[in-house]
Design a protein around this motif. Structure first.
Motif, PDB file in Angstrom:
ATOM      1  N   PRO A 176     -21.191  23.127  11.985  1.00 37.27           N
ATOM      2  CA  PRO A 176     -21.173  24.508  11.866  1.00 37.27           C
ATOM      3  C   PRO A 176     -19.691  25.040  11.513  1.00 37.27           C
ATOM      4  N   ALA A 177     -19.630  25.982  10.964  1.00 33.58           N
ATOM      5  CA  ALA A 177     -18.105  26.468  10.508  1.00 33.58           C
ATOM      6  C   ALA A 177     -17.350  26.740  11.752  1.00 33.58           C
ATOM      7  N   PRO A 178     -16.323  26.151  12.013  1.00 33.37           N
ATOM      8  CA  PRO A 178     -15.581  26.428  13.350  1.00 33.37           C
ATOM      9  C   PRO A 178     -15.305  27.987  13.139  1.00 33.37           C
ATOM     10  N   ALA A 179     -15.151  28.615  14.259  1.00 35.90           N
ATOM     11  CA  ALA A 179     -14.899  30.172  14.557  1.00 35.90           C
ATOM     12  C   ALA A 179     -13.429  30.238  14.440  1.00 35.90           C
ATOM     13  N   SER A 180     -12.495  29.257  14.509  1.00 37.75           N
ATOM     14  CA  SER A 180     -11.165  29.291  14.709  1.00 37.75           C
ATOM     15  C   SER A 180     -10.673  29.247  13.109  1.00 37.75           C
ATOM     16  N   VAL A 181     -11.543  28.596  12.219  1.00 35.00           N
ATOM     17  CA  VAL A 181     -11.061  28.506  10.612  1.00 35.00           C
ATOM     18  C   VAL A 181     -11.726  29.311   9.893  1.00 35.00           C
ATOM     19  N   ARG A 182     -11.032  30.284   8.948  1.00 37.28           N
ATOM     20  CA  ARG A 182     -11.495  31.242   7.980  1.00 37.28           C
ATOM     21  C   ARG A 182     -10.858  31.059   6.722  1.00 37.28           C
TER      22      ARG A 182
ATOM     23  N   PRO B 199       0.790  -1.265   0.026  1.00 33.71           N
ATOM     24  CA  PRO B 199      -0.065  -0.005  -0.045  1.00 33.71           C
ATOM     25  C   PRO B 199       0.890   1.344   0.045  1.00 33.71           C
ATOM     26  N   LEU B 200       0.498   2.182  -0.930  1.00 36.25           N
ATOM     27  CA  LEU B 200       1.289   3.462  -1.093  1.00 36.25           C
ATOM     28  C   LEU B 200       0.082   4.821  -0.618  1.00 36.25           C
ATOM     29  N   THR B 201      -0.877   4.602  -0.864  1.00 36.66           N
ATOM     30  CA  THR B 201      -2.022   5.774  -0.893  1.00 36.66           C
ATOM     31  C   THR B 201      -3.167   5.278  -0.319  1.00 36.66           C
ATOM     32  N   LEU B 202      -3.866   5.759   0.717  1.00 40.65           N
ATOM     33  CA  LEU B 202      -5.448   5.257   0.963  1.00 40.65           C
ATOM     34  C   LEU B 202      -6.279   6.447   0.476  1.00 40.65           C
ATOM     35  N   TRP B 203      -7.294   6.189  -0.183  1.00 39.72           N
ATOM     36  CA  TRP B 203      -8.176   6.885  -0.530  1.00 39.72           C
ATOM     37  C   TRP B 203      -9.430   6.723   0.396  1.00 39.72           C
ATOM     38  N   MET B 204      -9.564   7.633   1.342  1.00 38.71           N
ATOM     39  CA  MET B 204     -10.606   7.368   2.623  1.00 38.71           C
ATOM     40  C   MET B 204     -11.774   8.362   2.070  1.00 38.71           C
ATOM     41  N   VAL B 205     -13.036   7.803   2.482  1.00 41.38           N
ATOM     42  CA  VAL B 205     -14.159   8.490   2.316  1.00 41.38           C
ATOM     43  C   VAL B 205     -15.254   8.392   3.507  1.00 41.38           C
ATOM     44  N   ARG B 206     -16.188   9.301   3.392  1.00 41.96           N
ATOM     45  CA  ARG B 206     -17.122   9.306   4.406  1.00 41.96           C
ATOM     46  C   ARG B 206     -18.377  10.176   3.934  1.00 41.96           C
ATOM     47  N   PRO B 207     -19.513  10.203   4.447  1.00 45.54           N
ATOM     48  CA  PRO B 207     -20.549  11.125   4.045  1.00 45.54           C
ATOM     49  C   PRO B 207     -20.331  12.709   4.579  1.00 45.54           C
ATOM     50  N   VAL B 208     -20.711  13.647   3.803  1.00 44.66           N
ATOM     51  CA  VAL B 208     -20.285  14.930   4.292  1.00 44.66           C
ATOM     52  C   VAL B 208     -21.414  15.181   5.590  1.00 44.66           C
ATOM     53  N   ALA B 209     -20.929  15.900   6.609  1.00 43.45           N
ATOM     54  CA  ALA B 209     -21.767  15.920   7.930  1.00 43.45           C
ATOM     55  C   ALA B 209     -22.884  16.878   7.634  1.00 43.45           C
ATOM     56  N   PRO B 210     -24.096  16.476   8.173  1.00 43.00           N
ATOM     57  CA  PRO B 210     -25.203  17.159   7.584  1.00 43.00           C
ATOM     58  C   PRO B 210     -25.197  18.514   8.341  1.00 43.00           C
ATOM     59  N   SER B 211     -24.702  18.717   9.408  1.00 37.54           N
ATOM     60  CA  SER B 211     -24.915  19.877  10.034  1.00 37.54           C
ATOM     61  C   SER B 211     -23.890  20.608  11.180  1.00 37.54           C
TER      62      SER B 211
ATOM     63  N   HIS C 157     -18.347  21.731   6.252  1.00 37.42           N
ATOM     64  CA  HIS C 157     -19.393  22.914   6.228  1.00 37.42           C
ATOM     65  C   HIS C 157     -19.189  23.382   4.526  1.00 37.42           C
ATOM     66  N   ALA C 158     -18.109  23.464   4.356  1.00 34.13           N
ATOM     67  CA  ALA C 158     -17.810  24.001   2.853  1.00 34.13           C
ATOM     68  C   ALA C 158     -18.522  23.241   1.910  1.00 34.13           C
ATOM     69  N   PHE C 159     -18.077  21.736   2.017  1.00 33.79           N
ATOM     70  CA  PHE C 159     -18.619  20.923   1.054  1.00 33.79           C
ATOM     71  C   PHE C 159     -20.397  20.973   1.173  1.00 33.79           C
ATOM     72  N   ARG C 160     -20.936  21.052   2.195  1.00 34.68           N
ATOM     73  CA  ARG C 160     -22.384  20.997   2.277  1.00 34.68           C
ATOM     74  C   ARG C 160     -22.918  22.314   1.848  1.00 34.68           C
ATOM     75  N   GLN C 161     -22.212  23.493   1.841  1.00 30.25           N
ATOM     76  CA  GLN C 161     -22.640  24.642   1.410  1.00 30.25           C
ATOM     77  C   GLN C 161     -22.559  24.532  -0.351  1.00 30.25           C
ATOM     78  N   ARG C 162     -21.753  23.683  -0.922  1.00 31.95           N
ATOM     79  CA  ARG C 162     -21.663  23.498  -2.348  1.00 31.95           C
ATOM     80  C   ARG C 162     -22.545  22.200  -2.742  1.00 31.95           C
ATOM     81  N   GLY C 163     -23.414  21.670  -1.785  1.00 31.47           N
ATOM     82  CA  GLY C 163     -24.152  20.627  -2.307  1.00 31.47           C
ATOM     83  C   GLY C 163     -23.663  19.260  -2.359  1.00 31.47           C
ATOM     84  N   LYS C 164     -22.265  18.901  -1.833  1.00 32.58           N
ATOM     85  CA  LYS C 164     -21.877  17.712  -1.723  1.00 32.58           C
ATOM     86  C   LYS C 164     -22.309  16.887  -0.938  1.00 32.58           C
TER      87      LYS C 164
END
Length: 229
Positions: A77-83, A63-75, A189-196
């Motif tokens: 919030p955007a963390p205040a520490s990230v901009r 193994p060299l690279t793992l392609w990992m997935v999960r559903p986009v979290a539905p709810s 949060h960003a992905f949910r805003q874009r409909g992912k």
């Protein structure tokens, strides 16, 4: 961003319904790539395809690279520490990426050896990324300034599939592992805003700390890239 080597890839279109044909196809593909002077041979494999994985391992792949997935979290919030990142964040992004590339190099120096101009190329790409409307370049603001970043971008897909609802995280790093959950939540949060509906993260297989943080955040390996020793 890495030193240029001719690498051959045996992709996901690797299938046989005749018993015994798969090893012959793999050997033929390897011979073709060696004749083309490939310095490295990589192979893609779905994590659930145990037969193909055993065959590749028998041919010396690891193994060299793992392609990992999960559903986009539905709810989430955007963390205040990230901009959103700004142009004056570029020096911090370059520093963080330099550390991230060192982590990849330690995971597999044959594949991830940074190019001498990697920092300048990355800065140019991040500067351009700030102008692209299809992605979100986000930074974590710590007590001493920017100490982490993530790029939430659209995912590509083979021609037979659609990636319209899939978001991709490739560039993700922070000075501390404890910062990763905030960055991942901001990406959700960003992905949910874009409909992912699905998020995919790329992780070097031998970078166990990174893989552990992603697993703790709900990601599971869907596909692997392997490299022949």
């Amino acid at each position: 961003m890495y030193r240029s080597l001719l690498a051959g890839l045996i992709g996901e279109d690797f299938y046989a319904d005749t018993p015994g044909a798969l090893p012959l196809l793999l050997s033929a593909a390897e011979s073709f790539l060696r004749a083309a002077e490939a310095a490295l041979i990589n192979a893609a494999c779905p994590a659930r395809d145990k037969e193909r994985l055993r065959l590749l391992q028998a041919h010396g792949y690891a193994p060299l690279t793992l392609w990992m997935v999960r559903p986009v979290a539905p709810s989430v919030p955007a963390p205040a520490s990230v901009r959103p990142a700004r142009e004056d964040d570029l020096p911090a992004l370059v520093r963080l990426n330099r550390d991230a590339q060192e982590g990849k190099r330690r995971a597999n120096p044959r594949f991830w050896t940074p190019h001498p101009e990697a920092s300048a190329r990355f800065e140019g790409w991040m500067r351009h990324s700030l102008t692209l409307p299809d992605r979100d370049l986000l930074v974590h603001e710590g007590a001493s300034g920017v100490d982490g970043f993530v790029v939430a971008q659209p995912a590509g897909a083979p021609s037979a599939h659609t990636a319209e609802g899939v978001g991709l995280i490739d560039d993700l790093y922070a000075d501390a592992w404890a910062t990763f959950p905030a960055l991942l939540n901001a990406a959700h949060h960003a992905f949910r805003q874009r409909g992912k509906h699905t998020v995919q993260v790329i992780c070097p297989a031998a970078w166990t700390e990174r893989a552990g943080v992603l697993e703790a955040a709900g990601f599971r390996t869907a596909n692997l890239w392997l490299i022949q020793a």
